[in-house]
Scaffold this motif. Structure first.
Motif, PDB file in Angstrom:
ATOM      1  N   LEU A   1      60.443  27.108  43.805  1.00 39.98           N
ATOM      2  CA  LEU A   1      60.948  28.466  43.577  1.00 39.98           C
ATOM      3  C   LEU A   1      60.034  29.506  44.207  1.00 39.98           C
ATOM      4  O   LEU A   1      60.197  30.694  43.983  1.00 39.98           O
ATOM      5  CB  LEU A   1      60.976  28.742  42.075  1.00 39.98           C
ATOM      6  CG  LEU A   1      61.945  27.911  41.247  1.00 39.98           C
ATOM      7  CD1 LEU A   1      61.616  28.019  39.775  1.00 39.98           C
ATOM      8  CD2 LEU A   1      63.370  28.371  41.509  1.00 39.98           C
ATOM      9  N   ASN A   2      59.037  29.016  44.973  1.00 41.23           N
ATOM     10  CA  ASN A   2      57.950  29.912  45.338  1.00 41.23           C
ATOM     11  C   ASN A   2      58.067  30.588  46.695  1.00 41.23           C
ATOM     12  O   ASN A   2      57.112  31.148  47.192  1.00 41.23           O
ATOM     13  CB  ASN A   2      56.614  29.174  45.249  1.00 41.23           C
ATOM     14  CG  ASN A   2      56.548  28.008  46.218  1.00 41.23           C
ATOM     15  OD1 ASN A   2      57.497  27.778  46.978  1.00 41.23           O
ATOM     16  ND2 ASN A   2      55.462  27.278  46.205  1.00 41.23           N
TER      17      ASN A   2
ATOM     18  N   PHE B   1      64.746  27.437  46.370  1.00 35.50           N
ATOM     19  CA  PHE B   1      65.900  28.146  45.821  1.00 35.50           C
ATOM     20  C   PHE B   1      65.411  29.217  44.864  1.00 35.50           C
ATOM     21  O   PHE B   1      64.209  29.422  44.708  1.00 35.50           O
ATOM     22  CB  PHE B   1      66.899  27.177  45.189  1.00 35.50           C
ATOM     23  CG  PHE B   1      66.476  26.578  43.872  1.00 35.50           C
ATOM     24  CD1 PHE B   1      65.360  25.759  43.789  1.00 35.50           C
ATOM     25  CD2 PHE B   1      67.206  26.823  42.716  1.00 35.50           C
ATOM     26  CE1 PHE B   1      64.977  25.199  42.576  1.00 35.50           C
ATOM     27  CE2 PHE B   1      66.838  26.258  41.490  1.00 35.50           C
ATOM     28  CZ  PHE B   1      65.717  25.450  41.434  1.00 35.50           C
ATOM     29  N   THR B   2      66.309  29.934  44.272  1.00 35.12           N
ATOM     30  CA  THR B   2      65.890  31.006  43.367  1.00 35.12           C
ATOM     31  C   THR B   2      66.755  31.011  42.112  1.00 35.12           C
ATOM     32  O   THR B   2      67.946  30.695  42.176  1.00 35.12           O
ATOM     33  CB  THR B   2      65.974  32.389  44.061  1.00 35.12           C
ATOM     34  OG1 THR B   2      65.693  33.398  43.095  1.00 35.12           O
ATOM     35  CG2 THR B   2      67.349  32.656  44.650  1.00 35.12           C
TER      36      THR B   2
ATOM     37  N   PHE C   1      57.488  24.836  37.085  1.00 34.22           N
ATOM     38  CA  PHE C   1      58.652  25.685  37.333  1.00 34.22           C
ATOM     39  C   PHE C   1      58.249  27.158  37.256  1.00 34.22           C
ATOM     40  O   PHE C   1      58.511  27.946  38.157  1.00 34.22           O
ATOM     41  CB  PHE C   1      59.699  25.366  36.258  1.00 34.22           C
ATOM     42  CG  PHE C   1      61.119  25.499  36.738  1.00 34.22           C
ATOM     43  CD1 PHE C   1      61.549  24.831  37.872  1.00 34.22           C
ATOM     44  CD2 PHE C   1      62.026  26.277  36.025  1.00 34.22           C
ATOM     45  CE1 PHE C   1      62.858  24.954  38.299  1.00 34.22           C
ATOM     46  CE2 PHE C   1      63.341  26.392  36.452  1.00 34.22           C
ATOM     47  CZ  PHE C   1      63.755  25.740  37.586  1.00 34.22           C
TER      48      PHE C   1
ATOM     49  N   TYR D   1      55.229  28.292  37.378  1.00 35.11           N
ATOM     50  CA  TYR D   1      54.193  28.538  38.386  1.00 35.11           C
ATOM     51  C   TYR D   1      54.824  28.924  39.724  1.00 35.11           C
ATOM     52  O   TYR D   1      54.452  29.897  40.360  1.00 35.11           O
ATOM     53  CB  TYR D   1      53.338  27.274  38.545  1.00 35.11           C
ATOM     54  CG  TYR D   1      52.121  27.439  39.428  1.00 35.11           C
ATOM     55  CD1 TYR D   1      50.903  27.847  38.907  1.00 35.11           C
ATOM     56  CD2 TYR D   1      52.190  27.156  40.802  1.00 35.11           C
ATOM     57  CE1 TYR D   1      49.779  27.982  39.708  1.00 35.11           C
ATOM     58  CE2 TYR D   1      51.072  27.294  41.615  1.00 35.11           C
ATOM     59  CZ  TYR D   1      49.870  27.705  41.056  1.00 35.11           C
ATOM     60  OH  TYR D   1      48.770  27.841  41.864  1.00 35.11           O
ATOM     61  N   GLY D   2      55.828  28.152  40.119  1.00 37.79           N
ATOM     62  CA  GLY D   2      56.504  28.417  41.387  1.00 37.79           C
ATOM     63  C   GLY D   2      57.231  29.746  41.381  1.00 37.79           C
ATOM     64  O   GLY D   2      57.175  30.514  42.338  1.00 37.79           O
ATOM     65  N   GLU D   3      57.887  30.012  40.261  1.00 43.08           N
ATOM     66  CA  GLU D   3      58.618  31.277  40.098  1.00 43.08           C
ATOM     67  C   GLU D   3      57.685  32.463  40.344  1.00 43.08           C
ATOM     68  O   GLU D   3      58.024  33.437  41.007  1.00 43.08           O
ATOM     69  CB  GLU D   3      59.164  31.326  38.668  1.00 43.08           C
ATOM     70  CG  GLU D   3      60.017  32.522  38.351  1.00 43.08           C
ATOM     71  CD  GLU D   3      61.446  32.368  38.853  1.00 43.08           C
ATOM     72  OE1 GLU D   3      62.112  31.421  38.434  1.00 43.08           O
ATOM     73  OE2 GLU D   3      61.873  33.185  39.677  1.00 43.08           O
TER      74      GLU D   3
ATOM     75  N   GLN E   1      54.538  32.251  41.777  1.00 38.97           N
ATOM     76  CA  GLN E   1      53.791  32.162  43.024  1.00 38.97           C
ATOM     77  C   GLN E   1      54.550  32.842  44.167  1.00 38.97           C
ATOM     78  O   GLN E   1      53.965  33.244  45.175  1.00 38.97           O
ATOM     79  CB  GLN E   1      53.565  30.678  43.360  1.00 38.97           C
ATOM     80  CG  GLN E   1      52.466  30.455  44.361  1.00 38.97           C
ATOM     81  CD  GLN E   1      52.404  29.008  44.814  1.00 38.97           C
ATOM     82  OE1 GLN E   1      53.415  28.309  44.855  1.00 38.97           O
ATOM     83  NE2 GLN E   1      51.214  28.554  45.142  1.00 38.97           N
ATOM     84  N   TYR E   2      55.847  32.969  43.985  1.00 40.17           N
ATOM     85  CA  TYR E   2      56.663  33.702  44.939  1.00 40.17           C
ATOM     86  C   TYR E   2      56.079  35.092  45.203  1.00 40.17           C
ATOM     87  O   TYR E   2      56.167  35.624  46.303  1.00 40.17           O
ATOM     88  CB  TYR E   2      58.084  33.825  44.369  1.00 40.17           C
ATOM     89  CG  TYR E   2      59.055  34.514  45.287  1.00 40.17           C
ATOM     90  CD1 TYR E   2      59.780  33.793  46.222  1.00 40.17           C
ATOM     91  CD2 TYR E   2      59.250  35.895  45.215  1.00 40.17           C
ATOM     92  CE1 TYR E   2      60.666  34.425  47.067  1.00 40.17           C
ATOM     93  CE2 TYR E   2      60.129  36.534  46.057  1.00 40.17           C
ATOM     94  CZ  TYR E   2      60.836  35.791  46.980  1.00 40.17           C
ATOM     95  OH  TYR E   2      61.709  36.430  47.824  1.00 40.17           O
TER      96      TYR E   2
ATOM     97  N   ARG F   1      53.274  34.883  47.804  1.00 37.98           N
ATOM     98  CA  ARG F   1      53.736  34.361  49.091  1.00 37.98           C
ATOM     99  C   ARG F   1      54.729  35.296  49.781  1.00 37.98           C
ATOM    100  O   ARG F   1      54.695  35.453  50.986  1.00 37.98           O
ATOM    101  CB  ARG F   1      54.400  32.987  48.875  1.00 37.98           C
ATOM    102  CG  ARG F   1      53.441  31.921  48.406  1.00 37.98           C
ATOM    103  CD  ARG F   1      54.206  30.684  47.983  1.00 37.98           C
ATOM    104  NE  ARG F   1      54.929  30.086  49.084  1.00 37.98           N
ATOM    105  CZ  ARG F   1      54.605  28.923  49.641  1.00 37.98           C
ATOM    106  NH1 ARG F   1      53.559  28.250  49.199  1.00 37.98           N
ATOM    107  NH2 ARG F   1      55.322  28.435  50.632  1.00 37.98           N
TER     108      ARG F   1
ATOM    109  N   ARG G   1      61.790  39.880  44.566  1.00 40.17           N
ATOM    110  CA  ARG G   1      62.989  39.113  44.968  1.00 40.17           C
ATOM    111  C   ARG G   1      63.986  40.053  45.644  1.00 40.17           C
ATOM    112  O   ARG G   1      64.127  41.211  45.243  1.00 40.17           O
ATOM    113  CB  ARG G   1      63.649  38.490  43.726  1.00 40.17           C
ATOM    114  CG  ARG G   1      62.797  37.448  43.023  1.00 40.17           C
ATOM    115  CD  ARG G   1      62.982  36.084  43.634  1.00 40.17           C
ATOM    116  NE  ARG G   1      62.123  35.087  42.999  1.00 40.17           N
ATOM    117  CZ  ARG G   1      62.014  33.825  43.426  1.00 40.17           C
ATOM    118  NH1 ARG G   1      62.707  33.408  44.470  1.00 40.17           N
ATOM    119  NH2 ARG G   1      61.217  32.980  42.815  1.00 40.17           N
TER     120      ARG G   1
END
Ligand code: ZN
Lengths: 116, 298
Positions: free
Chosen positions: A2-3, A22-23, B44, B46-48, B50-51, B54, B248
């Protein structure tokens, strides 16, 4: 993952894997799927898809972009949101520079781009 | 110990400034990611987040650049270490900075000694990596010691951690003065996400979100009310955006639209805490006037 909002190539000791992130920010269930908060209903769903598309389309003028939508059969598959999806797709089809692609096509593109 | 200076009722912004808007870009990326009971980070969540480091922070900078506006980047020490390029780009573009603790520690959960150590650590990361001597601070959830620590051990000119007012106010203690520039959760574009119990968001579930239209309505209502009031009274609009939330695309579009809308109004100025702080200081003496305050020690 998701990053990120673009594909990347993982190189793991000779083996390669292409990650297509993906998001959840445009996820259908948040807006229309019971028992999620169902914020905005089908209109809310269309609102977030429209905004996502417009932002990415604008950015697409200066660099490669893709938009990824994850939709659940049990959520967008129901009649009202399905109609929303249909209207959204019809609108996108009016652009001659918007392409509907499979993940495998994005991966192939990414693979090519990494080689060049 | 510290006291608030009674607000100067005639206090005002410089001529021509009817509504200052301060965008705070919370650049904290994955620092507050959810950790499971066994100490492993939730991949999950973390990735959300980390966006943010990045992609999101870059997109926010791009939009602010497009509109030629500056704001304050509120950055965690650890985030600056992981993603120095974005802060350097923001600095080159003329933005201001404030520290946001080291790894997004919620200071209300830490003893004073540890809070002091973490602020020092963060301050030195800014000096080492960005050549920036911080003038401002925004803690993550203030402790009862935060203000005393800032006054006693640092030379910060302003703090922006409080949610208890609409306008800046002066705090005095430990022989000096500090400007508090409060903010509010009502003009936080992170209102895009619904904070559900437990907080941080539950494992295996990511953020639930409001619609872009909801964010738009919230920001516009806030703006319209303040702009109208600004005809006769001093007003301030803090606008908070988080790299991993508003960064986003769908939400950034609302920020983009909002800046365009606000800029059409005469007397609206997008500014930084440094600049707005300097304006507000003109209403007050920078040095303590009461001898007792000067003599005060911890
Ligand atoms: Zn924060």
């Amino acid at each position: 993952m998701l990053n990120d909002d673009f594909a990347c190539l993982f190189d793991c000791a000779g083996d390669q894997l292409i990650e297509i992130p993906f998001t959840t920010s445009t996820a259908d269930k948040t807006f229309i799927g019971y028992p999620y908060p169902m914020k905005g209903g089908p209109d809310g769903l269309l609102d977030v898809w429209d905004c996502e598309f417009e932002a990415l389309y604008r950015e697409g003028e200066s660099g490669a972009r893709f938009m990824i939508l994850s939709i659940q059969t049990w959520a967008t598959g129901r009649p009202a949101p399905l109609r929303t999806l249909q209207q959204f797709i019809e609108r996108l089809k009016q652009y001659n520079d918007v392409r509907f692609a499979r993940c495998s096509e994005i991966a192939a593109w990414c693979d090519d781009a990494a080689k060049n | 110990m510290w006291t608030e200076i009674k607000p100067q009722q005639q206090a005002k912004w410089p001529d021509g400034v009817r509504l200052p808007i301060i965008i705070s870009v919370h650049h904290q990326s994955e620092e507050a990611a959810y950790v499971f009971e066994d100490g492993q980070v939730d991949p999950f969540d973390y990735g959300e987040r980390q966006y943010g480091g990045r992609r999101g922070a870059w997109r926010l900078l791009e939009i602010m650049t497009k509109h030629d506006v500056r704001g304050t980047w509120i950055v965690c020490g650890a985030t600056l270490e992981k993603y120095p390029a974005i802060s350097r780009a923001a600095k080159a573009a003329g933005h201001s900075f404030a520290g946001h603790t080291y790894e997004h520690e919620m200071m209300c959960n830490y003893p004073a000694k540890e809070e002091l150590r973490l602020i020092r650590k963060t301050v030195s990361v800014f000096e080492d990596l960005l050549g920036e001597h911080l003038r401002g601070w925004r803690t993550c959830f203030a402790s009862h010691n935060t203000i005393d620590i800032l006054l006693e051990h640092f030379d910060f000119e302003w703090d922006a951690s409080m949610w208890n007012d609409d306008l800046p106010y002066v705090i005095e203690g430990h022989g000096r003065r500090l400007l508090e520039i409060p903010f509010s959760s009502y003009s936080d574009a992170a209102i895009a996400v619904l904070i559900t119990k437990p907080f941080p968001p539950s494992p295996f579930c990511t953020w639930s979100t409001n619609t872009p239209r909801f964010i738009w309505n919230t920001l516009k209502a806030q703006f319209d009310a303040l702009y109208a009031r600004g005809a006769t009274k001093p007003v301030l609009m803090p606008l908070t955006v988080h790299d991993f939330i508003v960064g986003r695309p769908s939400r950034c579009k609302i920020l983009d639209d909002f800046i365009a809308y606000a800029k059409q109004h005469e007397g609206v100025v997008f500014t930084t805490h440094d600049e707005a702080g300097a304006w507000w200081w003109k209403n007050y003496a920078r040095e303590p006037t009461t001898p007792s305050a000067v003599l005060e020690t911890s």
